[in-house]
Write an enzyme that holds these catalytic residues in place. Structure first.
Site, PDB file in Angstrom:
ATOM      1  N   GLU A   1      -0.869 -27.920 -25.538  1.00  0.00           N
ATOM      2  CA  GLU A   1      -0.652 -27.786 -24.089  1.00  0.00           C
ATOM      3  C   GLU A   1       0.228 -28.932 -23.587  1.00  0.00           C
ATOM      4  O   GLU A   1       0.093 -30.051 -24.094  1.00  0.00           O
ATOM      5  CB  GLU A   1      -2.003 -27.855 -23.352  1.00  0.00           C
TER       6      GLU A   1
ATOM      7  N   ARG B   1     -11.406 -25.175 -25.901  1.00  0.00           N
ATOM      8  CA  ARG B   1     -10.232 -25.900 -26.366  1.00  0.00           C
ATOM      9  C   ARG B   1      -9.425 -24.935 -27.230  1.00  0.00           C
ATOM     10  O   ARG B   1     -10.017 -24.112 -27.942  1.00  0.00           O
ATOM     11  CB  ARG B   1     -10.624 -27.100 -27.239  1.00  0.00           C
TER      12      ARG B   1
ATOM     13  N   HIS C   1      -5.069 -24.448 -18.089  1.00  0.00           N
ATOM     14  CA  HIS C   1      -6.184 -25.385 -18.320  1.00  0.00           C
ATOM     15  C   HIS C   1      -6.682 -25.935 -16.970  1.00  0.00           C
ATOM     16  O   HIS C   1      -6.591 -27.136 -16.717  1.00  0.00           O
ATOM     17  CB  HIS C   1      -5.763 -26.533 -19.252  1.00  0.00           C
TER      18      HIS C   1
HETATM   19  C1  8YV Z   1      -9.870 -31.458 -17.706  1.00  0.00           C
HETATM   20  C2  8YV Z   1     -11.531 -30.674 -19.504  1.00  0.00           C
HETATM   21  O1  8YV Z   1      -8.773 -30.611 -17.765  1.00  0.00           O
HETATM   22  O2  8YV Z   1     -13.569 -31.690 -18.953  1.00  0.00           O
HETATM   23  C3  8YV Z   1     -12.840 -31.289 -19.836  1.00  0.00           C
HETATM   24  O3  8YV Z   1     -13.162 -31.372 -21.023  1.00  0.00           O
HETATM   25  O4  8YV Z   1     -10.880 -30.128 -20.320  1.00  0.00           O
HETATM   26  C4  8YV Z   1     -11.046 -30.659 -18.093  1.00  0.00           C
HETATM   27  O5  8YV Z   1     -12.036 -30.805 -17.192  1.00  0.00           O
HETATM   28  C5  8YV Z   1      -9.474 -32.697 -18.337  1.00  0.00           C
HETATM   29  O6  8YV Z   1     -10.497 -33.465 -18.821  1.00  0.00           O
HETATM   30  C6  8YV Z   1      -8.619 -33.503 -17.376  1.00  0.00           C
HETATM   31  O7  8YV Z   1      -8.023 -34.500 -18.026  1.00  0.00           O
END
Ligand code: 8YV
Length: 322
Positions: A262, A233, A280
């Site tokens: 983002e 993150r 991302h």
């Molecule tokens: C996705 C993520 O971009 O799983 C996570 O924590 O950051 C990613 O897999 C996100 O959750 C999609 O909304």
């Protein structure tokens, strides 16, 4: 049988919408809008939530949904959900771990190679005609056999380390406690580790506990030949310190899939030639996204069947249906 009313946040592809529509009555909300913007009669009907995206779900959000019983997150990271506030209200929260770890680790390995070998600029070298006109592309950094430090050896960190071990890299990791990792070096202090490696890979969970953990001290300890990779993150890294280190050459470069704010990321990143930027997308393959959607629905289905949840994250989730 009447279908349960659930609130969906974020945009879902058709292969998720179809099965969700079959099992639930769906209510949508604009990304980032407060739940208090829902008509009162709708808000009162909502008993479950299928969360996607990165909208913040805090106490106010939960209070405006008086009958909310469960939150199923699409993603392993649930840092945008105030889990404590959910737990205080007895609301189970689930996520989608494991099904995405392989893809995230694949992208991390790819980004490391792309940055170290400068593959994006090398591609441009060929396309622009520079190869024929100017000759060979400049020499780049070796990956195999070099030292890599993984900050956070959870499920994803472990998958990344396993891939990099296949590149015969020397593996170190930082975490609170040492794990069963013969041949790998454990550190508790990420700065001490950063000082001893060529590549630093951040694979922490997001949230308040890890915010800024990769501080200016950690970044600068990596040194002018070091490369930082973030797949976790944006919040885990002191972004201002990272930008400064990249701009001044205090570190050699970075490969980043995640950022603060983002997708409106700091424009200073765009001017840097020593970074590889990704939108991302670490879990964004068709296979994994299908698996994430399916796991999210399995958790919702278990909740409405009164059965134990598949991948709970809080105590209310772990004890549910038992
Ligand atoms: C996705 C993520 O971009 O799983 C996570 O924590 O950051 C990613 O897999 C996100 O959750 C999609 O909304």
């Amino acid at each position: 049988m009447t279908k349960p009313d659930i609130l969906i946040t974020g945009t879902y592809p058709k292969w998720d919408m179809g099965p969700m529509e079959e099992s639930f009555t769906l209510h949508t909300i604009e990304p980032g809008a407060p739940s208090s913007s829902l008509p009162r009669d709708v808000a009162e009907k909502i008993t479950g939530m299928a969360m996607k995206g990165h909208a913040h779900v805090g106490p106010d959000y939960l209070d405006a949904l008086p009958n909310l019983g469960m939150i199923a997150n699409y993603g392993v990271g649930y840092d945008t959900i105030d889990v404590e506030a959910a737990s205080d209200r007895g609301i189970p929260v689930t996520n989608t771990p494991d099904v995405l770890s392989g893809d995230v680790a694949d992208l991390a390995a790819g980004m490391l190679l792309a940055r170290a070998r400068n593959m994006v600029a090398a591609d441009a070298w060929v396309r622009s005609g520079n190869w024929a006109a100017k000759g060979d592309f400049p020499l780049q950094k070796r990956v195999w056999g070099k030292r890599v430090g993984i900050v956070g050896l959870g499920r994803i960190g472990r998958e990344i380390a396993d891939r990099l071990a296949a590149f015969k890299m020397e593996i170190s990791y930082s975490s609170r406690a040492a794990k069963e990792t013969p041949g790998w070096t454990h550190y508790t202090d990420p700065a001490a580790m950063a000082a001893k490696v060529d590549y630093l890979v951040i694979a922490l969970a997001g949230g308040p506990e890890t915010a800024g953990l990769v501080s200016s001290k950690v970044i600068n300890a990596l040194g002018p030949d070091g490369i930082l990779l973030n797949i976790s993150r944006g919040s885990t890294v002191d972004e201002e310190a990272l930008l400064k280190a990249l701009e001044t050459g205090a570190i050699a470069g970075a490969a980043l899939d995640v950022f603060n704010n983002e997708p409106d990321i700091d424009q200073r990143f765009l001017a840097l030639e020593n970074v590889v930027l990704q939108p991302h997308q670490a879990s964004a393959t068709q296979d994994t996204r299908e698996a994430m959607g399916a796991l999210q629905r399995e958790n919702l289905a278990a909740y409405y069947a009164g059965k134990p949840l598949i991948t709970p994250v809080n105590e209310a989730g772990k004890t549910f249906g038992k």
